[in-house]
Design an enzyme around this catalytic site. Structure first.
Site, short mmCIF file in Angstrom:
data_model
loop_
_atom_site.label_atom_id
_atom_site.label_comp_id
_atom_site.label_asym_id
_atom_site.label_seq_id
_atom_site.Cartn_x
_atom_site.Cartn_y
_atom_site.Cartn_z
N GLU A 128 31.02 33.12 35.21
CA GLU A 128 30.19 33.06 34.00
C GLU A 128 30.64 34.16 33.05
O GLU A 128 31.32 35.09 33.47
CB GLU A 128 28.72 33.25 34.39
N GLY A 132 32.19 37.57 37.01
CA GLY A 132 33.34 36.89 37.63
C GLY A 132 33.58 37.49 39.00
O GLY A 132 33.18 36.93 40.02
N SER A 133 34.18 38.68 39.04
CA SER A 133 34.41 39.36 40.33
C SER A 133 33.09 39.57 41.06
O SER A 133 33.00 39.41 42.27
CB SER A 133 35.07 40.73 40.11
N GLU A 243 42.21 30.19 50.39
CA GLU A 243 42.45 30.19 48.94
C GLU A 243 43.45 31.27 48.56
O GLU A 243 44.35 31.05 47.76
CB GLU A 243 41.13 30.44 48.20
N ARG A 269 76.51 33.90 31.23
CA ARG A 269 76.40 34.62 29.94
C ARG A 269 77.37 35.81 29.91
O ARG A 269 77.41 36.60 30.86
CB ARG A 269 74.96 35.11 29.78
N GLU A 368 42.68 44.37 42.10
CA GLU A 368 41.86 45.53 42.46
C GLU A 368 40.83 45.16 43.52
O GLU A 368 40.53 45.95 44.41
CB GLU A 368 41.14 46.08 41.21
C1 FAD Z 1 43.15 30.38 33.64
C2 FAD Z 1 41.93 30.69 34.46
C3 FAD Z 1 41.44 29.75 35.35
C4 FAD Z 1 40.28 30.01 36.06
N1 FAD Z 1 39.73 29.04 36.86
C5 FAD Z 1 38.50 29.22 37.39
C6 FAD Z 1 37.80 28.15 38.02
O1 FAD Z 1 38.32 27.03 38.14
N2 FAD Z 1 36.55 28.38 38.48
C7 FAD Z 1 35.94 29.61 38.37
O2 FAD Z 1 34.81 29.74 38.81
N3 FAD Z 1 36.56 30.64 37.79
C8 FAD Z 1 37.82 30.49 37.28
N4 FAD Z 1 38.47 31.51 36.64
C9 FAD Z 1 37.81 32.82 36.58
C10 FAD Z 1 38.45 33.90 37.42
O3 FAD Z 1 38.26 33.65 38.79
C11 FAD Z 1 37.87 35.25 36.95
O4 FAD Z 1 38.40 35.51 35.66
C12 FAD Z 1 38.17 36.37 37.90
O5 FAD Z 1 37.46 36.22 39.11
C13 FAD Z 1 37.79 37.74 37.30
O6 FAD Z 1 36.48 37.72 36.83
P1 FAD Z 1 36.16 38.22 35.33
O7 FAD Z 1 37.07 37.53 34.41
O8 FAD Z 1 34.72 38.12 35.11
O9 FAD Z 1 36.59 39.77 35.33
P2 FAD Z 1 35.64 41.00 35.73
O10 FAD Z 1 34.90 40.69 36.96
O11 FAD Z 1 34.89 41.44 34.53
O12 FAD Z 1 36.75 42.10 36.06
C14 FAD Z 1 37.61 42.61 35.05
C15 FAD Z 1 38.56 43.58 35.69
O13 FAD Z 1 37.83 44.70 36.17
C16 FAD Z 1 38.43 45.21 37.34
N5 FAD Z 1 37.43 45.22 38.43
C17 FAD Z 1 36.41 44.36 38.63
N6 FAD Z 1 35.75 44.65 39.74
C18 FAD Z 1 36.36 45.73 40.28
C19 FAD Z 1 36.16 46.54 41.46
N7 FAD Z 1 35.18 46.25 42.35
N8 FAD Z 1 37.00 47.58 41.68
C20 FAD Z 1 38.00 47.87 40.80
N9 FAD Z 1 38.23 47.14 39.70
C21 FAD Z 1 37.44 46.12 39.44
C22 FAD Z 1 39.63 44.31 37.66
O14 FAD Z 1 40.80 44.89 37.11
C23 FAD Z 1 39.30 43.02 36.92
O15 FAD Z 1 40.46 42.28 36.57
C24 FAD Z 1 39.64 31.29 35.94
C25 FAD Z 1 40.16 32.25 35.08
C26 FAD Z 1 41.27 31.95 34.31
C27 FAD Z 1 41.74 32.98 33.31
#
Ligand code: FAD
Length: 382
Positions: A128, A132-133, A243, A269, A368
């Protein structure tokens, strides 16, 4: 190369057939799909016919009862040609696997044969805008009302979001219960109140549709609950090793491809009266990358072997995902350098690989998070 020993002649026959299918039905269309932002829907039934969807399902649910190595073959063959558009992995390895493992007999009979044939396309809705994480902080709510759930919320970055017919959706059913208050619910895309948002503009994976999804008072029967209420987190955890291993499989196949493309290009090249391959820097860099890819390929094959025996731990799968995706991104970057300006042109596969690979260190658990999982296991007695 150190010979690979995990495949039988049956897997290799399957590989030949899949390779022919990809060359005929995917490669010639991929550029057009990149411009369209998604693959043709007609690809899906063709892929089903070719055995590329859900091969692991038992025959009674439309599959071949094949082992995990068939998924490995599919992932490797798509990676071999840089076919990042078809969202088969989410559909087969995640959505169908969740329904098969946790679904009721009725849910399995209803969805799985159509998913194996490509008539129905699946998506997994976890992420959402605000979580995410940190999955347990999702806000999408499913409230029980008689024999229905009423769902309100929003998802983002959902692969197959524009094409999907069925979504395995993570919802809060008990907001006070933290990780134990989350459930997985099947939501059909033709339910009133469900709306697809934009097909998101990404830096890579341009042929794969990735979308926002909206749920406004979407009513589904309680029989759409997958498994037990409150079990979403533990269901997701039980599938994580596979996964992450699947992501590592694609990543290492991509890294191998990058090195091969660089070897082929630098042999041809010329600069300063020599080929680029004649410079010691080129030879040393590519020799180093080749050796790293070789070592990690052996590690991944061993993880696959352990997974086949149901012995691969989530921590070791996290290590495979982290190491292979980090190597993939570095290998693609370093190999692109040998192409000079051509490496920056999207008509060269190495340029596409550069933009396509970046997501691997983020989705499916960021690097991470993988490090955190590994460290937690290492320091658990601390
Ligand atoms: C092209 C694409 C396809 C996707 N497909 C799907 C899908 O089909 N279904 C679905 O549900 N999701 C999907 N996702 C979502 C994806 O799984 C999430 O983007 C990912 O889990 C990270 O969550 P976030 O973007 O909320 O980043 P955040 O959770 O906000 O994290 C941002 C960054 O903070 C850091 N961070 C976060 N937590 C920690 C920690 N505990 N310790 C240290 N550093 C940390 C990391 O560097 C991380 O990259 C997709 C994303 C993309 C871009």
């Amino acid at each position: 190369m150190i010979p690979r020993t995990i495949f039988s002649s049956e897997h290799e026959q399957f590989r030949d057939a899949i390779r022919r299918f990809i060359e005929k039905e995917i490669v010639p269309h991929h550029e057009r799909w990149e411009e369209a932002g998604m693959v043709d829907r007609e690809l899906w039934p063709k892929a089903g016919e070719a055995g590329m969807l859900c091969p692991n399902l038992p025959e009674e649910y439309g599959g071949y009862g094949a082992d995990y190595l068939f998924n490995v073959v599919i992932n490797e063959e798509l990676a071999r040609v840089g076919a990042t558009g078809p969202g088969f992995a989410v559909h087969s390895d995640m959505v169908a696997t969740y329904i098969y493992t946790f679904g009721s007999e009725e849910q399995k009979k209803n969805w799985l044969p159509k998913m194996a044939s490509g008539e129905v396309i699946g998506a997994l809705g976890l992420t959402e805008p605000s979580a995410g994480s940190d999955l347990k902080n999702i806000r999408t709510r499913a409230v029980r009302d008689g024999d229905d759930y009423v769902i309100n919320g929003q998802k983002v970055y959902i692969s197959n979001g524009q094409l999907c017919d069925i979504i395995v959706l993570a919802c809060k059913t008990d907001p006070e219960a933290g990780a134990k208050g989350m459930s997985l619910i099947l939501v059909e895309a033709d339910r009133t109140g469900f709306r697809r948002g934009r097909n998101l503009k990404k830096i890579g994976l341009k042929a794969q549709d990735t979308s926002e999804l909206f749920f406004d008072d979407v009513r589904v029967p309680v029989t759409n609950l997958l498994g037990q209420e409150g079990e979403a987190f533990s269901m997701a955890m039980s599938k994580l090793a596979e996964e992450r291993l699947s992501i590592a499989v694609s990543a290492i196949a991509n890294a191998e491809r990058a090195v091969q493309l660089a070897v082929d290009y630098t042999k041809e090249r010329k600069a300063f009266g020599r080929t680029i391959a004649d410079f010691q820097n080129t030879r040393f860099k590519l020799a180093e990358l080749h050796s790293e890819v070789l070592a990690k390929r052996v590690f991944v094959d061993r993880c696959i072997d352990l997974h086949m025996q149901k012995q691969l731990s989530a921590t070791d799968a996290a290590a495979a995902k982290m190491l292979c995706t980090e190597l993939q991104c570095r290998a693609v970057d370093e190999c692109l350098q040998f192409f000079g300006g051509y490496g920056y042109m999207l008509e060269y596969p190495i340029a596409r690989m550069y933009v396509d690979s970046r997501i691997r260190r983020i989705a499916g658990g960021a690097s991470e998070i993988m490090r955190d999982i590994i460290a937690r296991e290492m320091f658990k007695q601390h």
